[in-house]
Write an enzyme that holds these catalytic residues in place. Structure first.
Site, mmCIF file in Angstrom:
data_model
loop_
_atom_site.group_PDB
_atom_site.id
_atom_site.type_symbol
_atom_site.label_atom_id
_atom_site.label_comp_id
_atom_site.label_asym_id
_atom_site.label_seq_id
_atom_site.Cartn_x
_atom_site.Cartn_y
_atom_site.Cartn_z
ATOM 1 N N SER A 141 0.760 -1.310 0.161
ATOM 2 C CA SER A 141 -0.119 0.219 0.381
ATOM 3 C C SER A 141 1.226 0.932 -0.332
ATOM 4 O O SER A 141 2.183 1.638 -0.949
ATOM 5 C CB SER A 141 -1.060 -0.390 1.636
ATOM 6 O OG SER A 141 -1.876 0.648 0.830
ATOM 7 N N ASP A 172 -9.806 -3.668 -5.367
ATOM 8 C CA ASP A 172 -9.535 -2.766 -4.355
ATOM 9 C C ASP A 172 -9.443 -1.226 -6.004
ATOM 10 O O ASP A 172 -8.881 -1.281 -6.620
ATOM 11 C CB ASP A 172 -7.670 -3.323 -4.827
ATOM 12 C CG ASP A 172 -6.867 -2.219 -3.751
ATOM 13 O OD1 ASP A 172 -7.280 -0.938 -3.235
ATOM 14 O OD2 ASP A 172 -5.531 -2.010 -3.711
ATOM 15 N N HIS A 176 -7.854 -4.869 -0.480
ATOM 16 C CA HIS A 176 -6.954 -4.101 -0.557
ATOM 17 C C HIS A 176 -6.672 -4.815 0.827
ATOM 18 O O HIS A 176 -7.563 -4.608 2.270
ATOM 19 C CB HIS A 176 -6.917 -2.863 -0.129
ATOM 20 C CG HIS A 176 -5.783 -1.973 -0.241
ATOM 21 N ND1 HIS A 176 -4.794 -1.450 -0.946
ATOM 22 C CD2 HIS A 176 -4.944 -1.829 1.188
ATOM 23 C CE1 HIS A 176 -4.229 -0.741 -0.710
ATOM 24 N NE2 HIS A 176 -4.611 -0.893 0.959
#
Length: 314
Positions: free
Chosen positions: A154, A250, A280
């Site tokens: 991320s 995501d 995610h």
């Protein structure tokens, strides 16, 4: 394909919790640690050592994972996710252990400064300083300075991409690989099809992305800053080979995949892998998601192969 049943069960279990954007930073940090902190017995490695090193403004805490006693070992410098606002060494302990054991490399996890106390570029400066420290001091902790990779998930994936760019632009250290799980590579507006498809109902929402960026970014920032949003970089040539893993459900999916394509267009070797049925965060949820567990093992195998293809210092 449909959302994975295990992922759906996790999503259902969080239904009714207050949205991130309605909470304080401290409340979100506590929730993040509770959700992703250590559960049960950790995966065993030979040695885990906590250290502090000099940083650009203050000391930087590190955690060094050593899987075996056969120096010099290759090194992955790892940057945790959390939007640059949450996350720490504990939230990603299991991920680092799995990568160290699977790739048979040392993992140096960096506890960089977080916003809003320390807005961009403080965290990035810590990550780049830590990477340089690893290169300059690798032999002192049985690491190989000729086989250093960077990685993260991320926001940590974005930091890994930015550190690779900085290393290229500032004359080193030379990196052999970059590992990015569902990275944030661009500003969330005007958005992409994956934001439209997955911007609500799948763990990370568009409003949560905005909340994180509002805390992370200084009042005045440049949307074309390549170290902030790597997809905005005009020249991606000369970067190390990369593995980019994205999640089907995501909002960040499209920008991660576009970054991989841009790297390829610039002549960089890239393995792009979309994990179908996942949302995610599947790596930090690997203890509860079989597909997340398999994805981490695949990533470790790619990383190990990359290290084996590189000459060692000995």
């Amino acid at each position: 394909m449909p959302l994975d049943p295990q992922a759906r069960a996790l999503m259902d279990a969080t239904e009714g919790l207050p949205p991130v954007e309605t909470l304080s930073v401290q409340e979100v940090r506590a929730r993040f640690l509770q959700a992703f902190g250590r559960r049960g017995e950790p995966e065993s490695v030979l040695r885990v050592e906590n250290r502090s090193i000099p940083g650009p403004d203050t000391e930087i805490p590190l955690r060094i994972y050593t899987p075996r006693n056969e120096p010099p070992l290759p090194i992955l410098v790892f940057f945790h996710g959390g939007g640059g606002v949450v996350g720490n060494l504990e939230t990603h302990d299991a991920v680092c252990r799995t990568l160290a054991k699977g790739a048979q490399c040392m993992v140096v996890s960096v506890d960089y400064r977080l916003a809003p106390e320390h807005k961009y570029p403080a965290g990035l400066n810590d990550c780049f300083s830590a990477t340089r420290w690893v290169y300059e001091n690798a032999l002192s902790f049985d690491g190989d300075p000729q086989r250093i990779a960077v990685g993260g998930d991320s926001a940590g994936g974005s930091l890994a991409a930015a550190v690779a760019l900085l290393a290229r632009d500032r004359g080193g250290p030379e990196l052999v690989y970059q590992l990015m799980f569902y990275p944030m590579t661009d500003y969330y507006l005007p958005g992409t099809p994956s934001y439209e498809e997955n911007g609500s109902g799948y763990f990370l929402t568009t409003t949560a992305v905005k909340w994180f960026l509002d805390h992370y970014l200084p009042k005045e920032f440049d949307r074309d800053d390549p170290y902030l949003f790597p997809l905005r970089c005009r020249d991606l040539s000369g970067l190390p080979p990369a593995l980019v893993m994205t999640a089907e459900y995501d909002p960040l999916r499209d920008e991660g995949e576009r970054y991989a394509m841009r790297l390829r267009e610039a002549g960089v070797w890239v393995h792009l892998q979309r994990i179908d049925g996942m949302m995610h965060g599947f790596t930090v949820l690997a203890g509860r998601l079989d597909k997340g567990k398999h994805a981490l093992k695949d990533a470790a195998a790619h990383l190990r192969a990359a290290f084996l293809a590189c000459p060692t210092i000995l």
